[in-house]
Write a protein that holds these residues in place. Structure first.
Motif, PDB file in Angstrom:
ATOM      1  N   ALA A   1     -29.615  -5.099   8.415  1.00 49.73           N
ATOM      2  CA  ALA A   1     -29.958  -6.210   9.408  1.00 49.73           C
ATOM      3  C   ALA A   1     -28.967  -5.712  10.958  1.00 49.73           C
ATOM      4  CB  ALA A   1     -29.104  -7.316   8.944  1.00 49.73           C
ATOM      5  N   TRP A   2     -27.906  -5.256  10.517  1.00 52.04           N
ATOM      6  CA  TRP A   2     -26.841  -4.805  11.698  1.00 52.04           C
ATOM      7  C   TRP A   2     -27.850  -3.870  12.310  1.00 52.04           C
ATOM      8  CZ3 TRP A   2     -21.229  -4.135   9.340  1.00 52.04           C
ATOM      9  CH2 TRP A   2     -20.972  -5.481   9.132  1.00 52.04           C
ATOM     10  N   MET A   3     -28.438  -2.879  11.755  1.00 54.93           N
ATOM     11  CA  MET A   3     -28.962  -1.759  12.385  1.00 54.93           C
ATOM     12  C   MET A   3     -30.268  -2.255  13.190  1.00 54.93           C
ATOM     13  SD  MET A   3     -27.440   0.832  12.352  1.00 54.93           S
ATOM     14  CE  MET A   3     -28.987   1.966  13.114  1.00 54.93           C
ATOM     15  N   SER A   4     -30.973  -3.266  12.708  1.00 49.76           N
ATOM     16  CA  SER A   4     -32.239  -3.676  13.441  1.00 49.76           C
ATOM     17  C   SER A   4     -31.652  -4.369  14.768  1.00 49.76           C
ATOM     18  CB  SER A   4     -32.796  -4.815  12.429  1.00 49.76           C
ATOM     19  OG  SER A   4     -32.034  -5.993  12.404  1.00 49.76           O
ATOM     20  N   MET A   5     -30.471  -5.186  14.539  1.00 45.93           N
ATOM     21  CA  MET A   5     -30.071  -5.598  16.145  1.00 45.93           C
ATOM     22  C   MET A   5     -29.536  -4.859  16.709  1.00 45.93           C
ATOM     23  SD  MET A   5     -28.416  -9.372  14.596  1.00 45.93           S
ATOM     24  CE  MET A   5     -28.665  -9.554  12.885  1.00 45.93           C
ATOM     25  N   PHE A   6     -28.670  -4.053  16.340  1.00 39.99           N
ATOM     26  CA  PHE A   6     -28.022  -2.873  17.296  1.00 39.99           C
ATOM     27  C   PHE A   6     -29.121  -1.864  17.903  1.00 39.99           C
ATOM     28  CE2 PHE A   6     -25.132  -0.100  18.982  1.00 39.99           C
ATOM     29  CZ  PHE A   6     -25.473   1.132  18.485  1.00 39.99           C
ATOM     30  N   LEU A   7     -30.236  -1.495  16.919  1.00 39.74           N
ATOM     31  CA  LEU A   7     -31.093  -0.710  17.560  1.00 39.74           C
ATOM     32  C   LEU A   7     -31.985  -1.461  18.838  1.00 39.74           C
ATOM     33  CD1 LEU A   7     -32.757   1.523  14.639  1.00 39.74           C
ATOM     34  CD2 LEU A   7     -31.186   2.147  16.526  1.00 39.74           C
ATOM     35  N   TYR A   8     -32.223  -2.760  18.544  1.00 39.39           N
ATOM     36  CA  TYR A   8     -32.988  -3.227  19.507  1.00 39.39           C
ATOM     37  C   TYR A   8     -32.017  -3.300  20.999  1.00 39.39           C
ATOM     38  CZ  TYR A   8     -36.242  -6.595  21.955  1.00 39.39           C
ATOM     39  OH  TYR A   8     -37.130  -6.934  22.799  1.00 39.39           O
ATOM     40  N   VAL A   9     -30.788  -3.599  20.915  1.00 44.70           N
ATOM     41  CA  VAL A   9     -29.872  -3.539  22.181  1.00 44.70           C
ATOM     42  C   VAL A   9     -30.022  -1.917  22.708  1.00 44.70           C
ATOM     43  CG1 VAL A   9     -27.827  -3.848  23.180  1.00 44.70           C
ATOM     44  CG2 VAL A   9     -28.545  -5.421  21.386  1.00 44.70           C
ATOM     45  N   VAL A  10     -29.779  -1.100  21.869  1.00 43.58           N
ATOM     46  CA  VAL A  10     -30.103   0.292  22.346  1.00 43.58           C
ATOM     47  C   VAL A  10     -31.048   0.445  23.047  1.00 43.58           C
ATOM     48  CG1 VAL A  10     -29.999   2.752  21.423  1.00 43.58           C
ATOM     49  CG2 VAL A  10     -28.306   1.090  20.477  1.00 43.58           C
ATOM     50  N   MET A  11     -32.281  -0.028  22.399  1.00 40.48           N
ATOM     51  CA  MET A  11     -33.831   0.243  22.868  1.00 40.48           C
ATOM     52  C   MET A  11     -34.032  -0.306  24.218  1.00 40.48           C
ATOM     53  SD  MET A  11     -37.345  -0.908  21.257  1.00 40.48           S
ATOM     54  CE  MET A  11     -37.190  -2.526  21.421  1.00 40.48           C
ATOM     55  N   ALA A  12     -33.297  -1.369  24.313  1.00 40.09           N
ATOM     56  CA  ALA A  12     -33.578  -2.063  25.537  1.00 40.09           C
ATOM     57  C   ALA A  12     -32.554  -1.631  26.674  1.00 40.09           C
ATOM     58  CB  ALA A  12     -32.805  -3.495  25.519  1.00 40.09           C
ATOM     59  N   PHE A  13     -31.372  -0.802  26.302  1.00 37.76           N
ATOM     60  CA  PHE A  13     -30.709  -0.198  26.993  1.00 37.76           C
ATOM     61  C   PHE A  13     -31.427   0.865  27.782  1.00 37.76           C
ATOM     62  CE2 PHE A  13     -27.097   1.745  28.757  1.00 37.76           C
ATOM     63  CZ  PHE A  13     -26.973   3.327  28.554  1.00 37.76           C
ATOM     64  N   TRP A  14     -32.016   1.804  26.795  1.00 42.28           N
ATOM     65  CA  TRP A  14     -32.652   2.803  27.213  1.00 42.28           C
ATOM     66  C   TRP A  14     -33.745   2.542  28.186  1.00 42.28           C
ATOM     67  CZ3 TRP A  14     -30.474   7.383  27.694  1.00 42.28           C
ATOM     68  CH2 TRP A  14     -29.694   7.657  27.020  1.00 42.28           C
TER      69      TRP A  14
ATOM     70  N   ARG B   1     -38.112   9.695  32.772  1.00 39.57           N
ATOM     71  CA  ARG B   1     -39.024   9.631  31.590  1.00 39.57           C
ATOM     72  C   ARG B   1     -38.602   9.707  30.235  1.00 39.57           C
ATOM     73  NH1 ARG B   1     -41.332  13.602  34.295  1.00 39.57           N
ATOM     74  NH2 ARG B   1     -41.341  14.916  32.390  1.00 39.57           N
ATOM     75  N   LEU B   2     -37.466  10.400  30.050  1.00 40.77           N
ATOM     76  CA  LEU B   2     -36.803  10.719  29.002  1.00 40.77           C
ATOM     77  C   LEU B   2     -36.124   9.482  28.267  1.00 40.77           C
ATOM     78  CD1 LEU B   2     -36.627  13.001  26.877  1.00 40.77           C
ATOM     79  CD2 LEU B   2     -34.125  13.168  27.682  1.00 40.77           C
ATOM     80  N   SER B   3     -35.726   8.598  29.162  1.00 43.22           N
ATOM     81  CA  SER B   3     -34.990   7.531  28.400  1.00 43.22           C
ATOM     82  C   SER B   3     -36.096   6.443  28.221  1.00 43.22           C
ATOM     83  CB  SER B   3     -34.076   6.720  29.530  1.00 43.22           C
ATOM     84  OG  SER B   3     -34.444   7.395  30.699  1.00 43.22           O
ATOM     85  N   ALA B   4     -37.361   6.480  28.826  1.00 41.47           N
ATOM     86  CA  ALA B   4     -38.304   5.767  28.453  1.00 41.47           C
ATOM     87  C   ALA B   4     -38.768   6.092  26.907  1.00 41.47           C
ATOM     88  CB  ALA B   4     -39.518   5.359  29.331  1.00 41.47           C
ATOM     89  N   MET B   5     -38.790   7.405  26.736  1.00 40.87           N
ATOM     90  CA  MET B   5     -39.438   7.919  25.479  1.00 40.87           C
ATOM     91  C   MET B   5     -38.372   7.629  24.583  1.00 40.87           C
ATOM     92  SD  MET B   5     -40.545  11.703  26.278  1.00 40.87           S
ATOM     93  CE  MET B   5     -41.299  12.262  28.103  1.00 40.87           C
ATOM     94  N   PHE B   6     -37.111   7.680  24.809  1.00 43.17           N
ATOM     95  CA  PHE B   6     -36.152   7.268  23.816  1.00 43.17           C
ATOM     96  C   PHE B   6     -36.425   5.629  23.243  1.00 43.17           C
ATOM     97  CE2 PHE B   6     -32.680   8.818  21.822  1.00 43.17           C
ATOM     98  CZ  PHE B   6     -32.229   9.967  22.232  1.00 43.17           C
ATOM     99  N   ALA B   7     -36.703   4.884  24.344  1.00 44.47           N
ATOM    100  CA  ALA B   7     -36.850   3.429  24.121  1.00 44.47           C
ATOM    101  C   ALA B   7     -38.320   3.328  22.960  1.00 44.47           C
ATOM    102  CB  ALA B   7     -37.325   2.664  25.256  1.00 44.47           C
ATOM    103  N   SER B   8     -39.324   4.085  23.138  1.00 44.63           N
ATOM    104  CA  SER B   8     -40.265   4.042  22.538  1.00 44.63           C
ATOM    105  C   SER B   8     -40.237   4.785  21.218  1.00 44.63           C
ATOM    106  CB  SER B   8     -41.735   4.655  23.089  1.00 44.63           C
ATOM    107  OG  SER B   8     -41.494   5.510  24.048  1.00 44.63           O
ATOM    108  N   ALA B   9     -39.051   5.565  20.795  1.00 44.37           N
ATOM    109  CA  ALA B   9     -38.852   6.493  19.829  1.00 44.37           C
ATOM    110  C   ALA B   9     -37.956   5.532  18.762  1.00 44.37           C
ATOM    111  CB  ALA B   9     -38.187   7.628  20.027  1.00 44.37           C
ATOM    112  N   ILE B  10     -37.271   4.662  19.485  1.00 44.42           N
ATOM    113  CA  ILE B  10     -36.319   3.674  18.814  1.00 44.42           C
ATOM    114  C   ILE B  10     -37.191   2.706  17.935  1.00 44.42           C
ATOM    115  CG2 ILE B  10     -34.335   2.101  18.928  1.00 44.42           C
ATOM    116  CD1 ILE B  10     -33.209   3.963  20.974  1.00 44.42           C
ATOM    117  N   ALA B  11     -38.218   1.975  18.774  1.00 47.28           N
ATOM    118  CA  ALA B  11     -38.762   0.789  18.236  1.00 47.28           C
ATOM    119  C   ALA B  11     -39.216   0.786  16.663  1.00 47.28           C
ATOM    120  CB  ALA B  11     -40.017   0.711  19.291  1.00 47.28           C
ATOM    121  N   PRO B  12     -39.973   2.064  16.262  1.00 46.14           N
ATOM    122  CA  PRO B  12     -40.509   1.984  15.029  1.00 46.14           C
ATOM    123  C   PRO B  12     -39.271   1.656  14.033  1.00 46.14           C
ATOM    124  CG  PRO B  12     -41.543   3.650  16.218  1.00 46.14           C
ATOM    125  CD  PRO B  12     -40.622   3.205  17.288  1.00 46.14           C
ATOM    126  N   THR B  13     -38.215   2.676  14.188  1.00 46.42           N
ATOM    127  CA  THR B  13     -37.062   2.550  13.278  1.00 46.42           C
ATOM    128  C   THR B  13     -36.657   1.417  13.016  1.00 46.42           C
ATOM    129  OG1 THR B  13     -36.990   4.843  14.062  1.00 46.42           O
ATOM    130  CG2 THR B  13     -34.869   3.801  12.681  1.00 46.42           C
TER     131      THR B  13
END
Lengths: 77, 248, 219
Positions: free
Chosen positions: B64-77, B87-99
């Motif tokens: 649960a913590w990871m799911s919320m934390f990863l969304y914030v990290v994804m939004a940050f990138w 481009r790389l930070s946008a790639m990071f965002a789409s890399a984080i979403a599935p996890t």
């Protein structure tokens, strides 16, 4: 120091035998159900990336060979 | 010796850096996972109320913590990618979403499986489970939007906007769901008051949290390498890589 | 320019009556479906009425989101709007308010009539209408972001609902909650003031976000 580990020793095995461990005090279904699904999700995710890599390589291999074939064709003719 | 960090913002150099980092994080993740499970199952005592069922906490809370934390990290990138057009930070965002989506699903699944023995039903419209469900919808929205757009540049920017709008809405959704209905017992682990759990339980859970951190970093780096290859397939450095046959 | 775009959109809507009516009839049909499914038992329906009316209003306004930008996108006027010296957010605010006038207001006017179908007490009807009046513009404003993001995508209609529904949830909770609080005799102004807060916040941020998504979609 030895005493400490001995005490930890007998408490270490919360479960007296394996079957009790899997029954998990009657909640086995729930505990192992959730751990099992987590394992499936994690492994699934890794496999997904792996086969994404493979399709990528297959696609590369193809484009790569075509380039090679083309170039060899030119040189020979 | 000023390290030029910006060197790694180019996909080519980041690709090799990520390649070196993945084994490092995977090994740590496995060690921490083993330690966490060992503490969780063998050292932590049985809970007087819930008996053994509480051991699901060792996977439910980190997820649960990871799911919320990863969304914030994804939004940050995503925000960085939108602002600096990197481009790389946008790639990071789409890399984080599935996890992140995976962790949300795991949190929901283990939450409902834990709810069955504790509250007697598979699904309880409890404030935190509901906002976790909505978080899953946000993840799915982000991923399906990115999947629906073919041109990667537009997909990145559109995804970034929906991620940022989503991250602004998470506290609103959380508090409105909280206001709407709260069944969940008070947060047993919250920053201010002492955790109402035995220290070994807490220790096991914290180890599992770090294990899930390491795992997420490793898996995200792995996925971003694939995304880099997919998006940079036309570039020369990928062709060289291919010739050397090291597209591992 | 702001007034012009609202007038223009209203003119377009009046010319194409079908858009307005489809949304309205969709709302009426959905609200009338529930008694058929749940059974005619009155106090059960009365308890569910606010939720049903609100969800139906949500779906109805989302139905017509896709068309907010797509017609202008098709015939190129959207590009002209992007190039115009006017600030794009103002234009988007105008379009969202026009969308609200076309779809939101009919829902608000129709809600009390449908409320009678559910035998809601009079003051609950008043609160329902007022909460809808406050809530539907927020639906159009946030919906504008979704519509702008999914401009010209295949399967855009379904995608808009997927993107925008999670963002509608707070408004749905407080909208339906206001009416339920009123029926339960509890004071409800907290709910309404929160919806008002959402309205003000989304009026400021939603056009800006929708404008940047338009620029992204039209690059």
């Amino acid at each position: 120091m030895g005493g400490g580990t001995a005490k930890k020793g007998n408490r270490i095995m919360n479960w007296s035998n394996i079957s009790e461990f899997f029954s998990m005090g009657g909640y086995g279904l729930y505990v192992w159900g959730s751990y099992g699904v987590t394992l499936i999700c994690v492994v699934g995710e890794i496999l997904l990336i792996k086969n994404r890599h493979r399709t990528l390589e297959k696609q590369y291999g193809l484009t790569h060979d075509i380039n090679k074939k083309e170039t060899t064709h030119e040189t020979t003719s | 010796m000023a390290i030029n960090w910006f060197k790694y913002s180019s996909p080519a150099s980041f690709y090799s850096l990520a390649g070196k980092m993945i084994p490092f994080f995977t090994v740590i993740a496995i060690i921490l996972l083993a330690a966490g499970l060992y503490v969780g199952f063998f050292i932590a005592p049985t809970d007087f109320q819930q008996g053994e069922a509480y051991r699901i906490i060792f996977i439910h809370v980190p997820a649960a913590w990871m799911s919320m934390f990863l969304y914030v990290v994804m939004a940050f990138w995503a925000g960085i990618g939108l602002a600096f057009n990197t481009r790389l930070s946008a790639m990071f965002a789409s890399a984080i979403a599935p996890t992140g989506a995976m962790f949300t699903f795991v949190a929901l699944w283990t939450g409902s499986l834990w709810g069955k023995p504790m509250w007697g039903t598979w699904w309880v419209w409890d404030a935190r489970l509901t906002s976790e469900l909505i978080l899953l919808f946000l993840y799915i929205g982000f991923m399906s939007l990115q999947a629906a757009i073919d041109d990667p540049r537009r997909a990145d920017k559109a995804g970034a906007i929906i991620a940022l709008v989503g991250v602004v809405n998470i506290p609103i959704i959380y508090f409105s769901v909280q206001w709407w209905n709260t069944l969940h017992q008070g947060a047993s682990v919250s920053v201010n008051q002492a955790p109402s759990m035995a220290t070994t339980m807490l220790l096991g859970m914290l180890i599992m949290v770090f294990a899930s951190w390491m795992y997420s970093i490793a898996i995200i780096l792995k996925r971003i390498r694939v995304i880099i290859l997919e998006r940079e397939s036309h570039t020369s450095w990928v062709a060289e890589l291919q010739k050397k046959g090291t597209v591992s | 320019m702001f007034i012009w775009i609202i007038k223009r959109d209203l003119l377009l809507a009046v010319r194409r009556q079908s858009d307005v009516l489809t949304t309205l009839f969709f709302f009426i049909i959905v609200v009338s479906l529930f008694p058929l499914s749940v059974g005619p038992e009155m106090n059960l329906l009365r308890a569910m009425a606010p939720g049903i009316v609100w969800v139906a209003a949500l779906l109805a306004s989302m139905l017509s989101l896709g068309r907010m930008f797509s017609n202008d996108y098709m015939d190129g006027t959207l590009e002209q709007m992007l190039l115009s010296p006017q600030s794009l957010s103002l234009l988007v605010l105008g379009k969202a308010l026009a969308h609200w006038l076309v779809t939101g207001i009919p829902l608000v006017l129709m809600a009390p009539v449908l409320g009678i179908q559910y035998d809601l007490p009079v003051d609950a009807l008043a609160i329902l209408t007022f909460s809808l009046l406050l809530g539907t513009p927020v639906l159009s404003l946030i919906g504008a972001i979704g519509a702008a993001l999914t401009l010209g995508l295949r399967g855009g209609g379904v995608l808009v609902s997927l993107l925008v529904l999670p963002l509608y949830i707070p408004i749905l909770i407080f909208g339906a909650g206001a009416v339920e609080a009123n029926m339960a005799g509890v004071e409800f102004d907290a709910h309404l003031s929160l919806i008002g807060a959402f309205l003000l916040v989304s009026m400021v941020f939603a056009p800006w976000a929708a404008a940047s998504s338009l620029r992204v979609s039209l690059e």
